[in-house]
Design an enzyme around this catalytic site. Structure first.
Site, PDB file in Angstrom:
ATOM      1  N   ARG A  72       0.343  12.834  -8.604  1.00 26.44           N
ATOM      2  CA  ARG A  72      -0.668  12.744  -7.555  1.00 26.44           C
ATOM      3  C   ARG A  72      -0.181  11.793  -6.460  1.00 26.44           C
ATOM      4  O   ARG A  72       0.524  10.836  -6.739  1.00 26.44           O
ATOM      5  CB  ARG A  72      -1.996  12.205  -8.122  1.00 26.44           C
ATOM      6  CG  ARG A  72      -2.630  13.114  -9.156  1.00 26.44           C
ATOM      7  CD  ARG A  72      -3.227  14.354  -8.511  1.00 26.44           C
ATOM      8  NE  ARG A  72      -3.654  15.325  -9.517  1.00 26.44           N
ATOM      9  CZ  ARG A  72      -4.891  15.402  -9.996  1.00 26.44           C
ATOM     10  NH1 ARG A  72      -5.829  14.585  -9.539  1.00 26.44           N
ATOM     11  NH2 ARG A  72      -5.215  16.300 -10.906  1.00 26.44           N
ATOM     12  N   ASP A 128       4.902  -3.510  10.557  1.00 24.07           N
ATOM     13  CA  ASP A 128       6.100  -3.088   9.820  1.00 24.07           C
ATOM     14  C   ASP A 128       7.063  -4.242   9.531  1.00 24.07           C
ATOM     15  O   ASP A 128       7.961  -4.097   8.716  1.00 24.07           O
ATOM     16  CB  ASP A 128       6.846  -2.012  10.604  1.00 24.07           C
ATOM     17  CG  ASP A 128       6.111  -0.678  10.586  1.00 24.07           C
ATOM     18  OD1 ASP A 128       5.173  -0.534   9.789  1.00 24.07           O
ATOM     19  OD2 ASP A 128       6.473   0.201  11.385  1.00 24.07           O
ATOM     20  N   GLY A 179      -0.182   0.038  18.474  1.00 18.93           N
ATOM     21  CA  GLY A 179      -1.073   0.366  17.362  1.00 18.93           C
ATOM     22  C   GLY A 179      -1.873  -0.825  16.877  1.00 18.93           C
ATOM     23  O   GLY A 179      -1.573  -1.980  17.209  1.00 18.93           O
ATOM     24  N   MET A 200       3.032   2.621   5.019  1.00 19.76           N
ATOM     25  CA  MET A 200       3.614   2.693   6.352  1.00 19.76           C
ATOM     26  C   MET A 200       5.045   2.149   6.367  1.00 19.76           C
ATOM     27  O   MET A 200       5.461   1.446   5.445  1.00 19.76           O
ATOM     28  CB  MET A 200       2.728   1.970   7.343  1.00 19.76           C
ATOM     29  CG  MET A 200       1.484   2.811   7.664  1.00 19.76           C
ATOM     30  SD  MET A 200       0.423   2.088   8.940  1.00 19.76           S
ATOM     31  CE  MET A 200      -0.665   3.501   9.262  1.00 19.76           C
ATOM     32  N   GLY A 201       5.771   2.452   7.424  1.00 19.58           N
ATOM     33  CA  GLY A 201       7.159   2.030   7.559  1.00 19.58           C
ATOM     34  C   GLY A 201       8.032   3.211   7.952  1.00 19.58           C
ATOM     35  O   GLY A 201       8.573   3.874   7.077  1.00 19.58           O
ATOM     36  N   ARG A 202       8.152   3.466   9.249  1.00 21.25           N
ATOM     37  CA  ARG A 202       8.905   4.625   9.667  1.00 21.25           C
ATOM     38  C   ARG A 202      10.412   4.363   9.600  1.00 21.25           C
ATOM     39  O   ARG A 202      11.178   5.201   9.171  1.00 21.25           O
ATOM     40  CB  ARG A 202       8.501   4.992  11.102  1.00 21.25           C
ATOM     41  CG  ARG A 202       8.121   6.457  11.187  1.00 21.25           C
ATOM     42  CD  ARG A 202       7.326   6.790  12.413  1.00 21.25           C
ATOM     43  NE  ARG A 202       5.896   6.786  12.099  1.00 21.25           N
ATOM     44  CZ  ARG A 202       4.955   7.206  12.926  1.00 21.25           C
ATOM     45  NH1 ARG A 202       5.262   7.643  14.130  1.00 21.25           N
ATOM     46  NH2 ARG A 202       3.693   7.194  12.566  1.00 21.25           N
ATOM     47  N   HIS A 212      -4.313   4.555   7.581  1.00 23.30           N
ATOM     48  CA  HIS A 212      -4.780   3.606   8.582  1.00 23.30           C
ATOM     49  C   HIS A 212      -5.541   2.418   8.033  1.00 23.30           C
ATOM     50  O   HIS A 212      -5.751   1.442   8.747  1.00 23.30           O
ATOM     51  CB  HIS A 212      -5.626   4.331   9.621  1.00 23.30           C
ATOM     52  CG  HIS A 212      -4.768   4.980  10.654  1.00 23.30           C
ATOM     53  ND1 HIS A 212      -4.036   6.120  10.392  1.00 23.30           N
ATOM     54  CD2 HIS A 212      -4.468   4.625  11.918  1.00 23.30           C
ATOM     55  CE1 HIS A 212      -3.344   6.448  11.459  1.00 23.30           C
ATOM     56  NE2 HIS A 212      -3.580   5.568  12.399  1.00 23.30           N
ATOM     57  N   ARG A 226      -0.002  10.299 -15.735  1.00 26.23           N
ATOM     58  CA  ARG A 226       0.388  10.955 -14.496  1.00 26.23           C
ATOM     59  C   ARG A 226       1.373  10.122 -13.710  1.00 26.23           C
ATOM     60  O   ARG A 226       1.312   8.892 -13.724  1.00 26.23           O
ATOM     61  CB  ARG A 226      -0.828  11.073 -13.584  1.00 26.23           C
ATOM     62  CG  ARG A 226      -1.688  12.247 -13.882  1.00 26.23           C
ATOM     63  CD  ARG A 226      -2.883  12.156 -12.977  1.00 26.23           C
ATOM     64  NE  ARG A 226      -3.834  13.174 -13.358  1.00 26.23           N
ATOM     65  CZ  ARG A 226      -5.133  13.058 -13.200  1.00 26.23           C
ATOM     66  NH1 ARG A 226      -5.651  11.967 -12.676  1.00 26.23           N
ATOM     67  NH2 ARG A 226      -5.923  14.037 -13.547  1.00 26.23           N
ATOM     68  N   THR A 265       3.794  -6.327  14.902  1.00 27.88           N
ATOM     69  CA  THR A 265       4.111  -5.096  14.191  1.00 27.88           C
ATOM     70  C   THR A 265       3.775  -5.273  12.727  1.00 27.88           C
ATOM     71  O   THR A 265       4.226  -6.227  12.097  1.00 27.88           O
ATOM     72  CB  THR A 265       5.598  -4.688  14.319  1.00 27.88           C
ATOM     73  OG1 THR A 265       5.930  -3.856  13.195  1.00 27.88           O
ATOM     74  CG2 THR A 265       6.531  -5.874  14.304  1.00 27.88           C
TER      75      THR A 265
END
Lengths: 342, 342, 342, 342
Positions: free
Chosen positions: C266, C127, C10, C169-171, C272, C162, C125
Site C-alpha cells: 500500500r 527540501d 511554495g 517530498m523531495g524532487r 501537502h 503488508r 525550502t
C-alpha cells in the site's frame, strides 16, 4: 475457564486496548486463562495460537495494531471450516471465544453462535457505520488525524489560492468525512449517502474564491457523482495543469474542478495513516470498556451478544445486530452541517 | 432579530466553535444580526459590546479561548444588576441572548429567564460534571492532554523507578482523572467521590514495585483522604487571591508516599494547559452542534432551554437542569475501572 | 527607513515567523516602517501592497502559510518587469526589500541586487537542499510530520503483513526521506541521489518478511530506478491486486513490488500536509532568528546578502550562494544510515 | 569483540535510539556482541547485566526512557568501585564500554578512561548545556513540549486577562526557556544566566496589559532574582528527598506579581513531561547518529572520546570536554531575543 481471543479485519486503533481489558479483567476478576488466536479466524481454523496473559498485555494500551495479528479469512468459505474450528477449540481446551472485528468477523461469529459455539463479539470499524452502537473505537482517532491534516491544509489553501481536496476513508458511510469536515472547518463535504452534482461543486468553488477564501473539500472515498452529473475526466488522464490523476475520487474530483473552473486543485489522500498508530483517549476508553464488558458477558454465559455504546453506558445487544444494516448519515444529519458548506 | 452572545467562566476549548456556529447559522439560515457581549455577564451589565458577524468568526474554529472574553461577574450580586442588563439589551436592540458557560453563568441565565429575559444556554465545563448531558465540550480535550502527559511519564517512571503523581483538574467530580487514568494506563486513580486511604495507596505502591513496575497515580485536584486516614503533612498557605498555591493534593500525596514508603515520588500538575488551546475533533464537533441547535432554539422561540448531548443527538432541556445536581462518578463506574488499579 | 517585505514560492511552515521577527525588530530596534507586498514578486511588480506593522503580526508566529500571500511570478519574464518594480518601490517610498523565498524568489533577488536594488534575502525550502545553510526552516516540520505518519504505519504493516510505501517530498534532494526514514525506523529509504535497483528492493522486501517483520519503504517523490533496472508497470495500469496506480513513484513502486513478490503493498503519499500548518519549535526558532538577522542586515546596509545557519549561529552569505548548487545527500551520508535498511 | 552499554542520569528522549544504533551497527557492520549493563554505573559495579542484541532493540526507537534502566550511582564514591568494575567487565568478557549520560556519567567515564578502561561516551542532557556540541538529543523534544504548552496557554491568558508563568527545566542554563520562549511567543524569558529584577518584571507586566494583551512569562527552574532585587515571599521547605517541593521559582514569581501588580497570575510547571515519552524526529536522528559514530569509534579503537554535533556533522572530541565547562546562554544570545520581551 479458558477463553480464546482473536482480532479480524482491517487495522483499527484500540484493538490492543480491548485485548488488554479482556485479559486483565478475565484473569484478575474471574480467574480465567487465555489463548491468543493469531490472524483472525485463521487462528482457530488452523490452530495458530500464542500465549496470552497479563504479561503479554503490558504496555500495549497505547499501541496501534493488534498483538494477535489479523486476516480476512472466512471459515465458512473453507471446506469443513466449522469442524476444524471446533476441533481446534477442543484441542486447546477453549470454552469460549471473544471475537473482535467488523462486519465480516462478527458475521462469522454470529453464524458460529447459531451453531452452538460460545462466542461474544466486540464491534470494530473506524467507519463508525454500525447501527447498534453510538460510536465504535478507532473512529475518533481517524477523525482526529483527518482533522489535523485539514488544519494544516488551510494555510496552504489560503496562502496559495488553491482548491484542496482531502480524501478520507468511508466506502459506504460518510461519518469520517462529516465529522472531520465539521471539525476542520471544510467548505464542502461529499459523502456516499448524498451523490454530488459536479456542477454544483464547481459553482460553490467559484463562490468561495469570490469571498477571497480558498475552498477545502473533504470527500469520502466512496462518494459518487449523481446520475446525470457524471464527471468527464477518466482515471489516469492528464488534466489542465498536466497532473496525472489516479482513479480515486479525490484525484478525479480535483481534475474535474481544474478543468471546469481553471483553478489549481491539489489532492491529499489521508490513507492508512487514519487507521494505524496510537488511539485517542476516547478510543482507548471505549475499547477498554468494551473489553471489560465482553469478558463479563463471558463470565455470565451471555453468549451470542456484542458490546454497544449507548450514551455513556456499555450495553450488550444480540450479535446479529452488529452484522445487519449499516448506520448511514441521514439526510437530516447532513443538512444540519450544510450551513458551513458553500 | 438581533441576538446577543456571551461566554462566561473559566477557559474551555470549544467556546469559539460554539460562537461561530451560532453566528454562521443565525446569519445564513435565519437572517439574524448579532451583538458580541464582552467578558461574560459583565458585557450586558456594563454595556461592553463588540461587532459579531461571519467575518469576526473566520478562522476561530480551531482556536482555544473565546473571542468574546470572559469573566465571573454575577449581575445578581451587583446593585440593580438586572435592570442594568435590561436597559443595555434595549439600548443595543437585542431581542434574545445566547449564554455559553458553566454552572454560574447558566445559573444567572436561569434566573434571568424566570424574570422574562429571552435566553438560551449552552453548557460549558471541562469537568464534564453536568447531569443533563452525556458529555460537555472541552472535556475530551482535557482528557487527551492529560493522557498524553501520562503516556510520556510512563517511561520515566519505569526507567527511573519512581512513583509519579499526576494531578488533573476536577474539584468535585473525578471524570478527567477517571478517563485519563483509564486511557493512560494509570496504576491508581483517586477522585473526589471516593475518599482515599493513604495507607492503602502506599500498600499498592509497594505491591506495584514488587512486580518491577513503577506506579503512576492520577489524582483529581479535589481528591481527599478519607476520615480517619488523614495525611500528616500539612498543606501550604493561601495567597493573596485565595489560592492554595503550595501543597496541592498532588504534592502532598507525593510527600506522604515518600515519607511512608521510602520510594522517590514526583508530582506533575497538568494545570491550565488542560483548558487552553485547540480543541480535539470531538469537542469541535460537539461545540458546533450545540451552537447550531442553540440558535435554532432562538429562532423557534424555545427560550429557557439549554443544549444537551444524548447519545448522538443534541436535545434541549430546561435551563435549570444545567444548574442543578452535579454528575458525579458513581461507585459502579469507579469499580468498573478498578481492575487496572493496584 | 521604509522596508518592503515579500514571500514567494511554495508554502513552508515558518514564513510568518520570519515576517513577524523582521517587523518587530525593525519597528522596535530600528524605528523602520514597513510595506507588505502581496503574492511574492507580483506584489512590487503590480503594486499590490498591504499594511504591515506590529499589529498585523500579532498571533502569527504559530500559524502556517504567509499573511502576505505568495506566487511564482518572475519579474524578469515580464516586459519591463524591473522598471515596474523600481517605479512601485519609489511610489511606495520603499528604500529596501526583504525577500523570503526559495531558489526562484532569491534568484530574482540576486539579479535585482546586481541591478542596484537594496535587497536582503531569507532562504526558504522545506527540501533543505540549500548548500549555504546547515538547515532551512520548514524542513524540521516536514520531517516530523512524515515521521509521525511512519510511526502510525508501523502497526498496520506488522499487524497486517503488508509492505507500506511512504512517499515524501523531495524532487532533487532526499533529505526529508533520509531524516524521516532514520527517525521513523524505515526498512529502506530511496532518494533521488541514489537511483535504486528494483530487484534489489524486492529482494530486501522478501528478506524482511522472512524475519517476521513487514517492511516500510520511504521514497522521495524524485527517486528514480537506475538505468537498466527500469520498472515494468506503467502508470495507470491495474496491478496484481486489482489496484489502479497513479504515476507517482510511490504508487509505481508498490505495484512493482506486488507484481514481483506477491506481497500486498500500500502507498501513502504524505503530500501537502508536509508544508502547511504550525511550525515545530525548531522551525519557529530558526525562522525568527533569520528574520532578526535579516532586518539587522538592512539596518547595516549589508545588502545582497542572505541568512544562513552555521552550527548555532546565523551568518550572512552572498545572495548568489543561495541560488547556486543544490545541497544533495552525499554517498557517505546515505551509507551511514544504510545499516538500518534491508 | 564484546561491548557493554549503559545509560546513566535523568531521563532523556533518545536514549533508546542511541542504544539501538550502537547495537544494530555493532552487530551488522562490525560483528560485535553486546552486554547490557542495567541502571547506569550500578550495572558494571554490581554485575547487573541483561541480554542486548538486535532483537532486544526492536521497536524501541520511538520509545522514551531507556530499556537499560538508569541510576546516579558513582563508582568512585563506592569502596573499591573501580576494581569491582574491572572484575565484572572481565567476568562478562567485555572489551569496551559505551557510556551514555550527562556530566556525572561521563565524568565517571573520563576517570575510568584515564585508568585505562576502554570507553566511548555519548553525551545526554535535555538542558543542552554542553559546550562541546551544538545540540544534545532530548533538548528538541523538551523545547517542543514546552512550546506546545505555551501555545495552549496563550488563549487562556488573553481570554481571561491573567498573567501566566511557565516554569521549564534548566537549573544552570536557560536554553529550554530561551528556545521555547522564542518559539512560543512569550512576553518575557527569565534564565539563570541573567538574574532578574522583580520590579522590572512587574513593570513589564503592567505595560503588557496596557496594550490589551496578557503576558506569558517563561522561567527556567534555576532563574534567580538579582542581588538587591530579592523577592519578599519565602519559598517552601525541603522534603525528605531534599526537593524544594513547594515554592519553586514559578510559584514564587506568580505570588510576587500578584502582590505587586494586583493582576491575577497562574503558574504552570511543565515538569517531568519534558523528559519522558517519544522523541521528536530531530532527537531520534541526532541520537541515532551519535550511536552509529560511537560504535565506529569503538571499532577503530578511538577510546576516551565522546560524540559531538558540529553543524550537521558528528565529530569525536576528548571525553573530558564533555565534563568541563557548561555552555551557558551568552549575553548576546539573550539580547538577540529581547526585542520580543516586554
Amino acid at each position: 475457564m479458558r477463553v480464546g481471543v482473536l482480532t479480524g479485519g482491517g487495522d483499527c486503533p484500540g484493538l490492543n486496548a480491548v485485548i488488554r481489558a479482556v485479559v486483565r479483567k478475565g484473569v484478575q476478576a474471574h480467574g480465567f486463562e487465555f489463548v491468543g488466536y493469531r490472524n483472525g479466524w485463521k487462528g482457530p481454523l488452523e490452530g495458530l495460537t500464542m500465549p496470552l496473559g497479563v504479561e503479554e498485555c503490558r504496555g500495549i494500551l497505547p499501541r496501534g495494531g493488534t498483538i494477535l495479528g489479523s486476516s480476512r479469512t472466512n471459515p465458512f468459505k473453507v471446506e469443513d471450516g466449522v469442524e476444524k474450528i471446533r476441533a481446534n477449540l477442543e484441542r486447546d481446551g477453549v470454552d469460549a471465544l471473544v471475537a473482535i472485528g467488523g462486519e465480516d468477523t462478527l458475521g462469522v461469529a454470529t453464524k458460529l453462535a447459531d451453531l452452538g459455539v460460545d462466542v461474544v463479539g466486540v464491534p470494530k470499524t473506524i467507519d463508525n457505520d454500525l447501527s447498534a452502537t453510538d460510536f465504535t473505537f478507532g473512529f475518533d482517532t481517524a477523525v482526529n488525524i483527518a482533522t489535523e491534516a485539514i488544519d494544516r491544509l488551510h494555510t496552504t489553501a489560503e496562502s496559495h489560492h488553491r482548491v484542496l481536496v482531502v480524501e478520507v476513508m468511508g466506502r459506504h458511510a460518510g461519518w469520517i468525512a462529516l465529522h472531520s469536515g465539521i471539525a476542520g472547518g471544510a467548505s464542502m463535504v461529499l459523502i456516499p449517502e448524498q451523490p454530488f452534482d459536479i456542477e454544483d461543486v464547481c459553482a460553490r468553488v467559484e463562490t468561495r474564491f469570490k469571498s477571497k477564501y480558498a475552498p477545502i473539500i473533504v470527500v469520502s472515498e466512496g462518494a459518487v457523482p449523481r446520475e446525470g452529473g457524471e464527471m468527464t475526466i477518466a482515471s489516469g488522464e492528464k488534466d489542465a495543469f498536466g497532473h496525472v490523476r489516479l482513479g480515486g475520487i479525490g484525484d478525479r474530483l480535483a481534475s474535474e474542478i481544474e478543468a471546469r473552473t481553471g483553478k489549481e486543485a491539489r489532492t491529499v489522500v489521508i490513507g492508512h495513516v487514519q487507521r494505524g498508530g496510537t488511539p485517542t483517549a476516547f478510543d482507548r476508553w471505549l475499547a477498554t470498556r468494551f473489553g471489560l464488558q465482553a469478558i463479563d458477558a463471558v463470565a455470565e454465559g451471555d453468549f451470542g451478544t456484542m458490546m454497544a455504546l449507548r450514551g455513556t453506558r456499555i450495553e450488550r445487544v444480540p450479535l446479529r445486530d452488529g452484522t445487519g444494516e449499516l448506520k448511514l448519515v441521514s439526510e437530516q444529519e447532513y443538512a444540519e452541517a450544510a450551513v458551513f458548506f458553500g
